[in-house]
Write a protein that holds these residues in place. Structure first.
Motif, PDB file in Angstrom:
ATOM      1  N   MET A 133       0.839  -1.186   0.000  1.00 50.94           N
ATOM      2  CA  MET A 133       0.000   0.000   0.000  1.00 50.94           C
ATOM      3  C   MET A 133       0.881   1.246   0.000  1.00 50.94           C
ATOM      4  N   MET A 134       0.484   2.221  -0.753  1.00 46.62           N
ATOM      5  CA  MET A 134       1.231   3.478  -0.845  1.00 46.62           C
ATOM      6  C   MET A 134       0.409   4.588  -0.192  1.00 46.62           C
ATOM      7  N   PHE A 135       1.096   5.407   0.599  1.00 49.50           N
ATOM      8  CA  PHE A 135       0.449   6.504   1.312  1.00 49.50           C
ATOM      9  C   PHE A 135       1.095   7.821   0.899  1.00 49.50           C
ATOM     10  N   THR A 136       0.320   8.882   0.896  1.00 46.22           N
ATOM     11  CA  THR A 136       0.841  10.197   0.514  1.00 46.22           C
ATOM     12  C   THR A 136       0.470  11.240   1.565  1.00 46.22           C
ATOM     13  N   ALA A 137       1.225  12.325   1.529  1.00 49.41           N
ATOM     14  CA  ALA A 137       0.952  13.494   2.367  1.00 49.41           C
ATOM     15  C   ALA A 137       1.532  14.696   1.647  1.00 49.41           C
ATOM     16  N   HIS A 138       1.067  15.866   2.011  1.00 48.14           N
ATOM     17  CA  HIS A 138       1.569  17.107   1.422  1.00 48.14           C
ATOM     18  C   HIS A 138       2.285  17.919   2.498  1.00 48.14           C
ATOM     19  N   TYR A 139       3.269  18.671   2.052  1.00 49.75           N
ATOM     20  CA  TYR A 139       4.054  19.521   2.947  1.00 49.75           C
ATOM     21  C   TYR A 139       4.233  20.868   2.263  1.00 49.75           C
ATOM     22  N   GLN A 140       3.918  21.932   2.984  1.00 52.85           N
ATOM     23  CA  GLN A 140       4.084  23.272   2.420  1.00 52.85           C
ATOM     24  C   GLN A 140       5.452  23.801   2.827  1.00 52.85           C
ATOM     25  N   SER A 141       6.356  23.892   1.861  1.00 55.62           N
ATOM     26  CA  SER A 141       7.715  24.382   2.129  1.00 55.62           C
ATOM     27  C   SER A 141       7.832  25.833   1.685  1.00 55.62           C
ATOM     28  N   PRO A 142       8.892  26.519   2.097  1.00 53.09           N
ATOM     29  CA  PRO A 142       9.127  27.885   1.619  1.00 53.09           C
ATOM     30  C   PRO A 142       9.378  27.945   0.107  1.00 53.09           C
ATOM     31  N   LEU A 143       9.662  26.804  -0.521  1.00 52.50           N
ATOM     32  CA  LEU A 143       9.933  26.754  -1.954  1.00 52.50           C
ATOM     33  C   LEU A 143       8.799  26.114  -2.743  1.00 52.50           C
ATOM     34  N   GLY A 144       7.646  25.989  -2.126  1.00 50.65           N
ATOM     35  CA  GLY A 144       6.480  25.419  -2.796  1.00 50.65           C
ATOM     36  C   GLY A 144       6.036  24.125  -2.158  1.00 50.65           C
ATOM     37  N   GLU A 145       4.880  23.670  -2.601  1.00 50.60           N
ATOM     38  CA  GLU A 145       4.306  22.450  -2.037  1.00 50.60           C
ATOM     39  C   GLU A 145       5.114  21.228  -2.437  1.00 50.60           C
ATOM     40  N   ILE A 146       5.195  20.299  -1.499  1.00 50.62           N
ATOM     41  CA  ILE A 146       5.913  19.047  -1.697  1.00 50.62           C
ATOM     42  C   ILE A 146       4.930  17.895  -1.512  1.00 50.62           C
ATOM     43  N   LEU A 147       4.990  16.936  -2.415  1.00 49.50           N
ATOM     44  CA  LEU A 147       4.230  15.701  -2.283  1.00 49.50           C
ATOM     45  C   LEU A 147       5.174  14.632  -1.747  1.00 49.50           C
ATOM     46  N   LEU A 148       4.753  13.977  -0.683  1.00 50.40           N
ATOM     47  CA  LEU A 148       5.518  12.889  -0.078  1.00 50.40           C
ATOM     48  C   LEU A 148       4.779  11.579  -0.306  1.00 50.40           C
ATOM     49  N   ALA A 149       5.514  10.510  -0.521  1.00 48.98           N
ATOM     50  CA  ALA A 149       4.913   9.180  -0.672  1.00 48.98           C
ATOM     51  C   ALA A 149       5.733   8.186   0.142  1.00 48.98           C
ATOM     52  N   ALA A 150       5.043   7.198   0.697  1.00 55.91           N
ATOM     53  CA  ALA A 150       5.722   6.169   1.488  1.00 55.91           C
ATOM     54  C   ALA A 150       4.940   4.872   1.403  1.00 55.91           C
ATOM     55  N   ASP A 151       5.668   3.785   1.598  1.00 53.54           N
ATOM     56  CA  ASP A 151       5.024   2.488   1.763  1.00 53.54           C
ATOM     57  C   ASP A 151       5.237   2.078   3.213  1.00 53.54           C
ATOM     58  N   GLU A 152       5.020   0.806   3.517  1.00 59.23           N
ATOM     59  CA  GLU A 152       5.168   0.347   4.901  1.00 59.23           C
ATOM     60  C   GLU A 152       6.623   0.385   5.371  1.00 59.23           C
ATOM     61  N   VAL A 153       7.572   0.382   4.431  1.00 65.04           N
ATOM     62  CA  VAL A 153       8.994   0.338   4.769  1.00 65.04           C
ATOM     63  C   VAL A 153       9.555   1.732   5.034  1.00 65.04           C
ATOM     64  N   GLY A 154       9.236   2.683   4.159  1.00 65.46           N
ATOM     65  CA  GLY A 154       9.792   4.021   4.304  1.00 65.46           C
ATOM     66  C   GLY A 154       9.360   4.944   3.185  1.00 65.46           C
ATOM     67  N   LEU A 155       9.983   6.096   3.155  1.00 66.63           N
ATOM     68  CA  LEU A 155       9.679   7.128   2.167  1.00 66.63           C
ATOM     69  C   LEU A 155      10.086   6.642   0.786  1.00 66.63           C
ATOM     70  N   THR A 156       9.186   6.735  -0.176  1.00 69.86           N
ATOM     71  CA  THR A 156       9.467   6.300  -1.546  1.00 69.86           C
ATOM     72  C   THR A 156       9.540   7.476  -2.517  1.00 69.86           C
ATOM     73  N   GLY A 157       9.020   8.627  -2.114  1.00 73.50           N
ATOM     74  CA  GLY A 157       9.025   9.768  -3.017  1.00 73.50           C
ATOM     75  C   GLY A 157       8.920  11.093  -2.297  1.00 73.50           C
ATOM     76  N   LEU A 158       9.564  12.099  -2.863  1.00 75.41           N
ATOM     77  CA  LEU A 158       9.467  13.482  -2.409  1.00 75.41           C
ATOM     78  C   LEU A 158       9.634  14.342  -3.653  1.00 75.41           C
ATOM     79  N   TRP A 159       8.563  15.033  -4.044  1.00 76.36           N
ATOM     80  CA  TRP A 159       8.592  15.829  -5.262  1.00 76.36           C
ATOM     81  C   TRP A 159       8.063  17.228  -4.991  1.00 76.36           C
TER      82      TRP A 159
END
Length: 189
Positions: A1-27
């Motif tokens: 299963m893949m999970f996502t969350a958003h983060y508002q950074s000073p340089l724009g919004e970031i999309l985060l993705a993770a599975d049960e093991v760890g972070l798989t994406g940061l864009w």
């Protein structure tokens, strides 16, 4: 299963993705390979890896070097995994070149040389940008090229880390593209 969350950074919004093991994406929003590899059936939900990644980003964007690492689980070929492991060794506030990374990999494998372009491809397809610090890689001449999140963000990230940027520069071709992109964005408003 893949999970996502958003983060508002000073340089724009970031999309985060993770599975049960760890972070798989940061864009970063509008990054070149935005959400590449993200499963369409992902669910937006806070998980321990996503919470740790957000905490890491909070520390980083406060101008400090985080003293911990969220669990990482980048998905890629063995070659890309090796390159991304080298990226994690680049010290905060410092840069290296694609050629230097290629030379390190060549030495590790006992070969005379390895293509800096192949290394550049792996760096450019880093799915966990920022935490796996691909923004710290520059061209041999000091040119600020190759950051999927955009050259302007790369500059801001290096400045945030206190990197000595005196010998770094944006190639004219990139400056022109950045100006064209900004012009297009302004026209949309």
């Amino acid at each position: 299963m893949m999970f996502t969350a958003h983060y508002q950074s000073p340089l724009g919004e970031i999309l985060l993705a993770a599975d049960e093991v760890g972070l798989t994406g940061l864009w970063f929003d509008r990054a070149k390979y935005y959400a590449a590899g993200l499963a369409p059936q992902s669910t937006e939900r806070e998980t321990p890896p996503l919470t740790e990644a957000k905490r890491w980003l909070d520390v980083y964007f406060s101008g400090k070097m985080p003293d911990f690492m969220p669990p990482l689980h980048p998905i890629g070929s063995d070659f890309r995994q090796e390159v991304w492991a080298l990226l994690l060794q680049i010290p905060y506030g410092q840069t290296t070149t694609y050629g230097a990374l290629a030379a390190r990999l060549a030495a590790k494998h006992g070969t005379a040389r390895l293509s800096a372009q192949a290394v550049g491809g792996a760096v450019g397809h880093n799915p966990i940008s920022l935490i796996i610090p691909c923004h710290r890689v520059v061209g041999a001449s000091g040119s600020l090229i190759g950051y999927a999140g955009g050259v302007e963000r790369k500059i801001q990230l290096l400045k945030l880390e206190g990197t000595d940027c005196i010998k770094l520069f944006v190639p004219k071709k990139c400056e022109l593209r950045a100006e064209q992109a900004q012009s297009k964005d302004e026209q949309k408003m």
